[in-house]
Design a protein around this motif. Structure first.
Motif, PDB file in Angstrom:
ATOM      1  N   GLY A   9      45.454  72.909  27.016  1.00 37.00           N
ATOM      2  CA  GLY A   9      45.735  71.729  27.809  1.00 37.00           C
ATOM      3  C   GLY A   9      47.223  71.425  27.792  1.00 37.00           C
ATOM      4  O   GLY A   9      48.052  72.267  27.436  1.00 37.00           O
ATOM      5  N   LYS A  51      41.384  72.046  17.748  1.00 34.11           N
ATOM      6  CA  LYS A  51      42.461  71.694  18.674  1.00 34.11           C
ATOM      7  C   LYS A  51      43.775  71.634  17.907  1.00 34.11           C
ATOM      8  O   LYS A  51      43.923  70.856  16.974  1.00 34.11           O
ATOM      9  CB  LYS A  51      42.181  70.353  19.342  1.00 34.11           C
ATOM     10  N   GLU A  68      44.150  59.972  17.799  1.00 38.97           N
ATOM     11  CA  GLU A  68      42.823  60.438  18.215  1.00 38.97           C
ATOM     12  C   GLU A  68      41.908  60.600  17.013  1.00 38.97           C
ATOM     13  O   GLU A  68      40.728  60.245  17.064  1.00 38.97           O
ATOM     14  CB  GLU A  68      42.945  61.761  18.964  1.00 38.97           C
ATOM     15  N   ASN A  72      35.779  65.401  31.652  1.00 37.96           N
ATOM     16  CA  ASN A  72      35.721  65.009  30.246  1.00 37.96           C
ATOM     17  C   ASN A  72      34.307  64.681  29.796  1.00 37.96           C
ATOM     18  O   ASN A  72      34.121  64.073  28.737  1.00 37.96           O
ATOM     19  CB  ASN A  72      36.635  63.809  29.994  1.00 37.96           C
ATOM     20  N   THR A  80      34.085  63.348  25.989  1.00 34.97           N
ATOM     21  CA  THR A  80      35.091  64.017  25.171  1.00 34.97           C
ATOM     22  C   THR A  80      36.487  63.559  25.564  1.00 34.97           C
ATOM     23  O   THR A  80      36.663  62.655  26.369  1.00 34.97           O
ATOM     24  CB  THR A  80      34.987  65.547  25.353  1.00 34.97           C
ATOM     25  N   ASP A  81      37.483  64.202  24.957  1.00 29.61           N
ATOM     26  CA  ASP A  81      38.894  63.978  25.245  1.00 29.61           C
ATOM     27  C   ASP A  81      39.309  62.539  24.976  1.00 29.61           C
ATOM     28  O   ASP A  81      39.489  61.745  25.902  1.00 29.61           O
ATOM     29  CB  ASP A  81      39.227  64.378  26.674  1.00 29.61           C
ATOM     30  N   GLY A 113      42.140  61.851  23.586  1.00 27.00           N
ATOM     31  CA  GLY A 113      43.587  61.858  23.440  1.00 27.00           C
ATOM     32  C   GLY A 113      44.267  60.746  24.209  1.00 27.00           C
ATOM     33  O   GLY A 113      45.371  60.338  23.869  1.00 27.00           O
ATOM     34  N   SER A 159      48.819  62.298  31.673  1.00 27.57           N
ATOM     35  CA  SER A 159      47.610  62.507  30.898  1.00 27.57           C
ATOM     36  C   SER A 159      47.954  63.114  29.550  1.00 27.57           C
ATOM     37  O   SER A 159      48.781  64.005  29.439  1.00 27.57           O
ATOM     38  CB  SER A 159      46.641  63.434  31.647  1.00 27.57           C
ATOM     39  N   SER A 167      45.634  64.542  27.652  1.00 28.29           N
ATOM     40  CA  SER A 167      44.516  65.399  27.296  1.00 28.29           C
ATOM     41  C   SER A 167      45.016  66.612  26.535  1.00 28.29           C
ATOM     42  O   SER A 167      46.031  67.200  26.857  1.00 28.29           O
ATOM     43  CB  SER A 167      43.793  65.862  28.567  1.00 28.29           C
ATOM     44  N   ASP A 197      40.036  68.975  25.832  1.00 26.09           N
ATOM     45  CA  ASP A 197      38.613  68.835  25.565  1.00 26.09           C
ATOM     46  C   ASP A 197      37.759  69.322  26.721  1.00 26.09           C
ATOM     47  O   ASP A 197      36.592  69.642  26.537  1.00 26.09           O
ATOM     48  CB  ASP A 197      38.253  67.367  25.282  1.00 26.09           C
ATOM     49  N   THR A 198      38.343  69.380  27.922  1.00 24.23           N
ATOM     50  CA  THR A 198      37.561  69.885  29.048  1.00 24.23           C
ATOM     51  C   THR A 198      37.254  71.354  28.897  1.00 24.23           C
ATOM     52  O   THR A 198      36.459  71.902  29.646  1.00 24.23           O
ATOM     53  CB  THR A 198      38.343  69.686  30.352  1.00 24.23           C
ATOM     54  N   ASP A 254      44.579  70.088  36.260  1.00 28.20           N
ATOM     55  CA  ASP A 254      43.428  70.417  35.432  1.00 28.20           C
ATOM     56  C   ASP A 254      42.255  70.845  36.316  1.00 28.20           C
ATOM     57  O   ASP A 254      42.324  70.813  37.548  1.00 28.20           O
ATOM     58  CB  ASP A 254      43.029  69.234  34.541  1.00 28.20           C
TER      59      ASP A 254
END
Length: 461
Positions: free
Chosen positions: A13, A35, A48, A132, A145-146, A148, A358, A360, A363-364, A422
């Motif tokens: 990401g 991550k 996070e 997400n 998710t995500d 962040g 963003s 992120s 997590d995607t 993304d």
């Protein structure tokens, strides 16, 4: 990395890389999503980790551990170890499953319950969207998710922009008005509300049902917000006649320009659950038209060739006309794609405006790869999977698998240019975006040489 052994790279990401990892001592136990921060001592990971440690919900991936990994250069990079979710993104699940209104009501109710748990912890997610949300393959349970982009009461402010990080098509009217009004006042600061998360969930549901984002972005601070109850061409019923009134009314409630109409996440969850329980047979019909079956491959015909059954003069004229039309069509298609690709390379900053700011960290990309499915006709423009062979007019790598221009990537025998967006935004770009391993690409087209007055000299666009 600490007690974890990396098994494989899974994706990347804007601020972190995602790996699948296992414990060094117990490698046969369940894997985790690891991550790793791309930047040394990135404070987003600490926030996070703190936010996830405060949350306990069956639709939120568990935080299993966190720490720092020392780069060979000596810098420390924080990492998070989270529950691995075996599944696919929400929009991909909808394409593959073709759910009914009742099933979608139940899934949205679970997501509303998830938001209620986040809000009860005095926190906001701030980036609710289809990319997400992962749907687990074993039981169709959604996972949000995500985190962040998430924030919680008492957290340290990490950025000093007036607007918090967000994906623009999911931004609420209230946040948009604030952004328009205070865009030139950097000391201003918008505080995300719980109702903003509910609005983003409404945009997610609308896009899942129609394949389009609702027209919620305001052209100015004084512009009236789009009314989701409007029966015009943007209404859910017009975009997808299979959407039942019960489901449409609850999505309209989430998309209301008035935060008080959206209510709380708990109230929304109760309304969704009640609608799913009281719905009739109409709610059990699939939301999208079934895909037409692929034509079966047939053996080559043993009949005499066409030239033996058609007069020579007629065939020659028909073949010439058909060939000319085909060349004109291919030329128009190649020119349009070249124009799109060239404009994006000229303005790379525009490609990321949908996801500006963003935080992120990927997590995607926490799901294992699954078979791709084409979008149903009523789902609108959805990004295509990268084709297995080059497209007409696409540049090809040389014998060493190197593309002719810098920045191009060789994949499946063709040259591609990665776009700065993304997977979720790539889907919104329709046929111009192709997904490959969670990233968005556009084909690198062979420049069309233009004749000049000087013989042997050619100009390229």
């Amino acid at each position: 990395m600490g007690p974890w052994r990396v098994v494989r790279w899974h994706g990347q990401g804007a601020y972190g890389a995602v790996y699948q990892a296992v414990r060094v001592r117990w490698p046969h136990r369940h894997p985790v999503a690891l991550k790793l921060a791309l930047f040394p001592e990135d404070p987003r990971f600490a926030r996070e980790a703190e936010l996830l440690s405060r949350l306990r919900h069956p639709c939120i991936p568990r935080l299993i551990g966190h720490g720092d990994w020392r780069h060979p250069a000596g810098t420390l990079h924080p990492f998070l170890a989270m529950q691995w979710i075996e599944g696919i993104s929400l929009y991909a699940w909808a394409r593959a499953r073709n759910p009914s209104s009742r099933e979608l009501l139940q899934l949205l109710a679970q997501l509303a319950r998830t938001l209620h748990a986040i809000h009860a912890a005095h926190a906001v997610h701030r980036d609710v969207k289809g990319g997400n949300i992962l749907v687990r393959s074993s039981d169709d349970r959604p996972f949000l998710t995500d985190f962040g982009s998430g924030d919680y009461q008492g957290s340290e402010r990490l950025t000093w922009r007036s607007m918090p990080p967000a994906t623009l098509p999911y931004r609420s009217p209230g946040a948009s008005r604030f952004a328009f009004r205070f865009i030139h006042e950097p000391e201003s600061h918008y505080v995300a509300q719980h109702s903003d998360d509910l609005f983003s969930l409404g945009v997610t549901a609308y896009r899942l049902l129609t394949g389009h984002y609702p027209p919620t972005q305001l052209p100015s601070a004084e512009a009236p917000a789009w009314n989701p109850e409007d029966a015009g061409p943007w209404s859910l019923q017009k975009r997808n006649p299979r959407v039942t009134p019960l489901l449409a009314s609850l999505v309209q409630r989430m998309l209301s320009s008035q935060p008080e109409v959206r209510g709380t996440a708990e109230e929304l969850a109760e309304a969704l659950e009640l609608a799913a329980a009281r719905s009739g047979s109409a709610e059990d019909l699939s939301l999208f038209e079934a895909l037409p079956p692929r034509p079966k491959r047939t053996k080559p015909s043993t009949q005499a060739p066409l030239t033996a059954r058609v007069p020579t003069g007629t065939l020659g004229f028909s073949s010439w006309a058909l060939g000319l039309l085909l060349l004109l069509w291919l030329g128009r298609d190649v020119f349009q794609r070249a124009e799109v690709s060239f404009s994006r390379m000229r303005s790379p900053e525009n490609a990321s405006t949908h996801d500006a700011g963003s935080v992120s960290v990927g997590d995607t990309l926490l799901t294992a790869p699954n078979a791709s499915h084409r979008a149903p006709p009523s789902a609108g423009s959805i990004a295509l999977e990268l084709p297995p062979r080059p497209l007409p007019g696409q540049s090809k790598p040389d014998a060493n698998n190197r593309c002719p221009r810098r920045g191009q990537i060789a994949i499946n025998g063709g040259c591609w240019v990665q776009l700065a967006m993304d997977a979720d935004t790539c889907e919104a770009n329709g046929e111009d975006g192709y997904l490959y391993k969670g990233r968005c690409y556009t084909p690198a087209l062979t420049p069309q040489r233009q004749p000049t007055s000087t013989q042997g000299s050619n100009a390229s666009p």
